[in-house]
Design a protein around this motif. Sequence first.
Motif, mmCIF file in Angstrom:
data_model
loop_
_atom_site.group_PDB
_atom_site.id
_atom_site.type_symbol
_atom_site.label_atom_id
_atom_site.label_comp_id
_atom_site.label_asym_id
_atom_site.label_seq_id
_atom_site.Cartn_x
_atom_site.Cartn_y
_atom_site.Cartn_z
ATOM 1 N N ASP A 57 0.963 -1.182 -0.122
ATOM 2 C CA ASP A 57 -0.014 -0.066 0.022
ATOM 3 C C ASP A 57 0.829 1.318 0.126
ATOM 4 O O ASP A 57 0.561 2.230 -0.743
ATOM 5 C CB ASP A 57 -0.811 0.098 1.123
ATOM 6 N N LEU A 58 1.878 0.982 0.841
ATOM 7 C CA LEU A 58 2.901 2.447 0.804
ATOM 8 C C LEU A 58 3.365 2.410 -0.386
ATOM 9 O O LEU A 58 3.616 3.660 -1.038
ATOM 10 C CB LEU A 58 3.870 2.280 1.924
ATOM 11 N N THR A 59 4.052 1.330 -1.345
ATOM 12 C CA THR A 59 4.421 1.580 -2.557
ATOM 13 C C THR A 59 3.428 2.293 -3.420
ATOM 14 O O THR A 59 3.904 3.156 -4.178
ATOM 15 C CB THR A 59 4.858 0.159 -3.186
ATOM 16 N N ALA A 60 2.254 1.853 -3.442
ATOM 17 C CA ALA A 60 1.204 2.514 -4.254
ATOM 18 C C ALA A 60 1.065 3.875 -4.035
ATOM 19 O O ALA A 60 0.975 4.741 -5.035
ATOM 20 C CB ALA A 60 -0.144 1.746 -4.310
ATOM 21 N N GLY B 95 21.449 1.701 9.326
ATOM 22 C CA GLY B 95 20.932 2.376 8.377
ATOM 23 C C GLY B 95 20.346 2.130 7.024
ATOM 24 O O GLY B 95 20.956 0.850 6.849
ATOM 25 N N PHE B 96 19.339 2.405 6.686
ATOM 26 C CA PHE B 96 19.015 1.984 5.234
ATOM 27 C C PHE B 96 18.888 3.427 4.237
ATOM 28 O O PHE B 96 18.836 4.565 4.793
ATOM 29 C CB PHE B 96 17.390 1.711 5.228
ATOM 30 N N ASN B 97 19.225 3.247 3.149
ATOM 31 C CA ASN B 97 19.277 4.377 2.283
ATOM 32 C C ASN B 97 18.681 4.039 0.875
ATOM 33 O O ASN B 97 18.399 2.912 0.454
ATOM 34 C CB ASN B 97 20.915 4.583 1.776
ATOM 35 N N GLY B 98 17.826 4.750 0.294
ATOM 36 C CA GLY B 98 17.082 4.576 -0.849
ATOM 37 C C GLY B 98 16.927 5.815 -1.209
ATOM 38 O O GLY B 98 17.014 7.201 -0.831
ATOM 39 N N HIS B 99 16.022 6.170 -2.609
ATOM 40 C CA HIS B 99 15.583 7.294 -3.347
ATOM 41 C C HIS B 99 14.287 7.141 -3.851
ATOM 42 O O HIS B 99 13.703 6.047 -4.092
ATOM 43 C CB HIS B 99 16.533 7.502 -4.413
ATOM 44 N N THR B 100 13.664 8.259 -3.724
ATOM 45 C CA THR B 100 12.215 8.457 -4.072
ATOM 46 C C THR B 100 11.833 9.164 -5.398
ATOM 47 O O THR B 100 10.999 9.025 -5.981
ATOM 48 C CB THR B 100 11.326 9.000 -2.980
ATOM 49 N N MET C 57 12.777 3.119 -7.209
ATOM 50 C CA MET C 57 12.710 1.869 -6.009
ATOM 51 C C MET C 57 11.837 2.483 -5.060
ATOM 52 O O MET C 57 12.074 2.333 -3.801
ATOM 53 C CB MET C 57 14.348 1.864 -5.595
ATOM 54 N N LYS C 58 10.650 2.883 -5.240
ATOM 55 C CA LYS C 58 9.654 3.154 -4.101
ATOM 56 C C LYS C 58 9.472 2.093 -3.488
ATOM 57 O O LYS C 58 9.199 2.121 -2.299
ATOM 58 C CB LYS C 58 8.656 3.854 -4.818
ATOM 59 N N SER C 59 9.393 0.798 -4.172
ATOM 60 C CA SER C 59 8.979 -0.374 -3.448
ATOM 61 C C SER C 59 9.916 -0.639 -2.225
ATOM 62 O O SER C 59 9.935 -0.995 -1.370
ATOM 63 C CB SER C 59 8.716 -1.610 -4.308
ATOM 64 N N GLY C 60 11.286 -0.450 -2.672
ATOM 65 C CA GLY C 60 12.427 -0.854 -1.665
ATOM 66 C C GLY C 60 12.473 0.054 -0.620
ATOM 67 O O GLY C 60 12.434 -0.236 0.745
ATOM 68 N N MET D 152 12.917 -2.007 -14.240
ATOM 69 C CA MET D 152 13.088 -0.641 -13.873
ATOM 70 C C MET D 152 13.785 0.307 -15.234
ATOM 71 O O MET D 152 14.095 -0.069 -16.267
ATOM 72 C CB MET D 152 14.675 -0.620 -13.013
ATOM 73 N N HIS D 153 13.128 1.430 -15.104
ATOM 74 C CA HIS D 153 13.281 2.515 -16.109
ATOM 75 C C HIS D 153 12.528 2.254 -17.350
ATOM 76 O O HIS D 153 12.582 2.833 -18.224
ATOM 77 C CB HIS D 153 14.853 2.710 -16.498
ATOM 78 N N LYS D 154 11.639 0.942 -17.591
ATOM 79 C CA LYS D 154 10.869 0.607 -18.635
ATOM 80 C C LYS D 154 9.612 1.262 -18.779
ATOM 81 O O LYS D 154 9.010 1.490 -17.468
ATOM 82 C CB LYS D 154 10.886 -1.037 -18.714
ATOM 83 N N THR D 155 8.747 1.247 -19.719
ATOM 84 C CA THR D 155 7.454 1.385 -19.852
ATOM 85 C C THR D 155 6.665 0.044 -19.163
ATOM 86 O O THR D 155 7.165 -1.151 -19.224
ATOM 87 C CB THR D 155 6.975 1.492 -21.277
ATOM 88 N N ASP D 156 5.796 0.434 -18.511
ATOM 89 C CA ASP D 156 5.003 -0.545 -17.738
ATOM 90 C C ASP D 156 5.805 -1.042 -16.788
ATOM 91 O O ASP D 156 5.621 -2.238 -16.408
ATOM 92 C CB ASP D 156 4.466 -1.664 -18.517
ATOM 93 N N GLU D 157 6.628 -0.387 -15.910
ATOM 94 C CA GLU D 157 7.398 -0.822 -14.869
ATOM 95 C C GLU D 157 6.377 -1.380 -13.685
ATOM 96 O O GLU D 157 5.366 -0.746 -13.482
ATOM 97 C CB GLU D 157 8.155 0.665 -14.166
ATOM 98 N N MET D 158 6.796 -2.391 -13.224
ATOM 99 C CA MET D 158 5.677 -2.666 -12.187
ATOM 100 C C MET D 158 6.714 -3.838 -11.115
ATOM 101 O O MET D 158 7.916 -4.061 -11.422
ATOM 102 C CB MET D 158 4.720 -3.610 -12.981
ATOM 103 N N VAL D 159 5.934 -3.981 -10.093
ATOM 104 C CA VAL D 159 6.511 -4.997 -9.100
ATOM 105 C C VAL D 159 5.451 -5.933 -8.634
ATOM 106 O O VAL D 159 4.385 -5.736 -8.574
ATOM 107 C CB VAL D 159 7.315 -4.205 -8.029
ATOM 108 N N GLU D 160 5.966 -7.077 -8.197
ATOM 109 C CA GLU D 160 5.079 -8.157 -7.567
ATOM 110 C C GLU D 160 4.805 -7.851 -6.234
ATOM 111 O O GLU D 160 5.682 -7.537 -5.479
ATOM 112 C CB GLU D 160 5.764 -9.501 -7.664
ATOM 113 N N VAL D 161 3.352 -7.994 -5.852
ATOM 114 C CA VAL D 161 2.722 -7.464 -4.658
ATOM 115 C C VAL D 161 3.566 -8.350 -3.315
ATOM 116 O O VAL D 161 4.158 -7.923 -2.469
ATOM 117 C CB VAL D 161 1.356 -7.515 -4.431
ATOM 118 N N ALA D 162 3.587 -9.777 -3.951
ATOM 119 C CA ALA D 162 4.281 -10.742 -3.034
ATOM 120 C C ALA D 162 5.589 -10.445 -2.533
ATOM 121 O O ALA D 162 6.202 -10.614 -1.528
ATOM 122 C CB ALA D 162 4.133 -12.058 -3.484
#
Length: 381
Positions: free
Chosen positions: A7-10, A65-70, A103-106, A352-362
């Motif tokens: 949900d947070l990813t979405a 620490g965790f590091n990432g980007h939005t 990497m919003k999912s990460g 990543m960086h493609k059209t129709d970028e997606m991630v498995e919910v699981a």
Amino acid sequence: MPLDPADLTARLIRCPSVTPAEGGALTLLQAELEAAGFDCTRVDRNGTANLFARWGAKGANRSFGFNGHTDVVPPGDAADWRFAPFSGTVAEGRIWGRGACDMKSGVAAFAAAAVDFVRETPPDGAVILAITGDEEGDATDGTVALLDWMTRQGERMTHCLVGEPTCPSIMGEMMKNGRRGSMTARITAQGVQGHSAYPHRARNPLPALVTLLDRLARHDLDQGTALFDPSTLALTTIDTGNTASNVIPAQARAALNIRFNNLHSGASLTAWIQAEAARVQAETGVDIAVSVKVSGESFVTEPGWFTDLVADAVEAECDHRPVLSTSGGTSDARFIKDHCPVVEFGLVGATMHKTDEMVEVAHVHQLKAVYRRILERYFAA
């Protein structure tokens, strides 16, 4: 109630945070983290938005620490997407949109893992999240700005995990314990313009430039090392801007990119390119100028306790023990390695960086479980 990483990813995808726009993504994360007791500080610099969040005492004995980007790359033509690129649509067991994989999912996974961990089992130490809005851009005012601010404030991570996608095709198959260096060289050959029927009255920069590029491209940089693949040099552009076939141009330009291992440094490779350019200039009489930008030096986090801790957690949740790798491009780990030991583990990066970028919910839930297990083992050690 546990924080749902899918949900947070979405919700994060619905924030149109194309570099350098913040798009509301860091504001959203700050609200979630502050509700869980994190002290949050915006560390914006030169128009780039960054967020530092810490649970626990400043200067704690142990600070994971965790590091990432939005920030995300542009989506291109929205008409080419099955679902609108900033819709965060959940369909077919996947979350769709720009940033779903990179990497919003990460970020969502490690934020959710950190929130649940400190709420349910408050650790003896600190948990830090350093999240930038400048990874996909020039990366000069993102993680670098966060680390600069942390140094001034006396904040420190004792170990850090970057949540970039690291798995080629299967969850759990690869983690990064280092990265190759990266540099770009731009070469300008300056001659004298003239009529193509009278080449002796001109000084054609193209043969000189082509000779130099050929020597650079044919050179065998190395055969790799125990920790790194062979270094590579790629010619990326050759330009003259000449639209006339009967005119010898006065100037020609080219660019190349080198991904290099620990047998080289940005300085040593720059010196090599400049020396080759000087030789061709002396041979041809064409002035050759070289400018170089080094994006990062190669580095490695030696295998040991920290890499084993992460690999053990990945294997427990994914049924695959990740191989250690230094392959691929660059990441913000290249900055963090000067601050503390750093590794990377994240999702499958196929879209990543493609059209129709997606991630498995699981996979997003699985990644949260990996990060939660890492926190538990780290603070239990």
